[in-house]
Design an enzyme around this catalytic site. Structure first.
Site, mmCIF file in Angstrom:
data_model
loop_
_atom_site.group_PDB
_atom_site.id
_atom_site.type_symbol
_atom_site.label_atom_id
_atom_site.label_comp_id
_atom_site.label_asym_id
_atom_site.label_seq_id
_atom_site.Cartn_x
_atom_site.Cartn_y
_atom_site.Cartn_z
ATOM 1 N N CYS A 131 20.685 -12.786 35.198
ATOM 2 C CA CYS A 131 21.078 -13.355 33.899
ATOM 3 C C CYS A 131 19.883 -13.267 32.942
ATOM 4 O O CYS A 131 18.770 -12.937 33.351
ATOM 5 C CB CYS A 131 21.521 -14.814 34.077
ATOM 6 S SG CYS A 131 20.151 -15.989 34.176
ATOM 7 N N GLU A 154 16.463 -15.691 41.626
ATOM 8 C CA GLU A 154 15.375 -14.846 41.128
ATOM 9 C C GLU A 154 14.188 -15.690 40.661
ATOM 10 O O GLU A 154 13.031 -15.371 40.939
ATOM 11 C CB GLU A 154 15.862 -13.965 39.958
ATOM 12 C CG GLU A 154 17.006 -13.019 40.311
ATOM 13 C CD GLU A 154 18.381 -13.611 40.028
ATOM 14 O OE1 GLU A 154 18.565 -14.837 40.255
ATOM 15 O OE2 GLU A 154 19.264 -12.869 39.606
ATOM 16 N N CYS A 201 16.704 -15.088 34.112
ATOM 17 C CA CYS A 201 15.990 -14.423 35.213
ATOM 18 C C CYS A 201 15.337 -13.122 34.757
ATOM 19 O O CYS A 201 14.223 -12.791 35.187
ATOM 20 C CB CYS A 201 16.954 -14.174 36.364
ATOM 21 S SG CYS A 201 17.595 -15.705 37.073
#
Lengths: 178, 178
Positions: free
Chosen positions: B102, B74, B105
């Protein structure tokens, strides 16, 4: 050192004083980088990564300069250190940041296995200067600050004029907000 | 589309079906990138950034390949899109991720002003495969998932075999764990 200091510190008083002096020296370096970053057209943040007493990477915020929304000072320094050491993990590093890291930078440090993060200005100083750090953590996870800073090795240390980068930012009339 | 779908969706049923088909096509592309990433020696994650129906950036996880702990799919895609567009902000973009992003990101997407994030596999699939995503969010903010996904534009859409990248990961005997 305020109450965010790591609960894992078992040094003697003398050692702690020495550690704090060393920490303050690296924090001052991060703050100087942040001020320089503003003068160079970047954002008012700086970061230094130290391993065994040696600076292995340092950076200012490059978001607008590099046209990269992820180029916070901490992320840039982590990337630089990992590349220099040839390892994405930095388990012996301390990350010094001029300001309390945002969720992106905190998570980046955690992915990099950095066990200790020392910062100067609290997040609120960045918020007052128009940056959204606390707001983002709140929007993501309903918390403006990490809930267990000690376990993250997250520690604020008082040094003189931690708001200097933000003062420089506001004095710079051609600053590029982001 | 599960209950993480945005609460801002006011499309008609037909439009929503079309949107979902389009979303699924881009999600499949992200999953294919994640599988390819594994075959190329990267991590089992892929991301695609779309603006006005066009892919402007796509990436697999490059953590070990680039020796960069921040090089999640990402983040790499966000960097690439911002550079391509000459703007650190992507307010018209949708980020498609093969797996639930996560905290690093998610915060990166938020800093990039990306209003919509669509993912396939839930975080738990990554956790079961040995990745620490949920653990990191919990350690940082005491939450394994964002508390208000709708406000973040965070949305899970079901597609066939979202775990394919992790299957490829486990089948790759020379994988480089990180």
């Amino acid at each position: 050192m305020n109450n965010l200091s790591p609960d894992t510190d078992t040094d003697t008083d003398t050692d702690t004083d020495t550690d704090t002096d060393t920490d303050k020296a690296f924090l001052r370096q991060a703050i100087r980088l942040a001020v320089t970053s503003v003068h160079n057209g970047g954002g008012p943040f700086g970061a230094v990564i130290v391993i065994n007493g040696e600076v292995v990477a340092s950076a200012g915020n490059q978001v607008t300069l590099n046209c990269d929304p992820t180029a916070h000072a901490e992320v840039e320094a982590i990337r630089m250190a990992a590349r220099a050491l040839g390892d994405p993990h930095l388990p012996d590093a301390t990350l010094y940041a001029s300001c309390e890291p945002c969720p992106m930078c905190l998570a980046a440090a955690h992915w990099a296995h950095i066990p200790r993060i020392v910062f100067a200005a609290p997040q609120e100083t960045a918020n007052q200067a128009g940056f959204a750090d606390g707001n983002i953590a709140e929007q993501l996870y309903g918390q403006t600050h990490p809930v267990r800073p000690q376990r993250l090795g997250l520690c604020q240390i008082d040094v003189e004029d931690p708001a200097a980068p933000f003062t420089a930012w506001h004095l710079k009339h051609d600053r590029q907000a982001y």
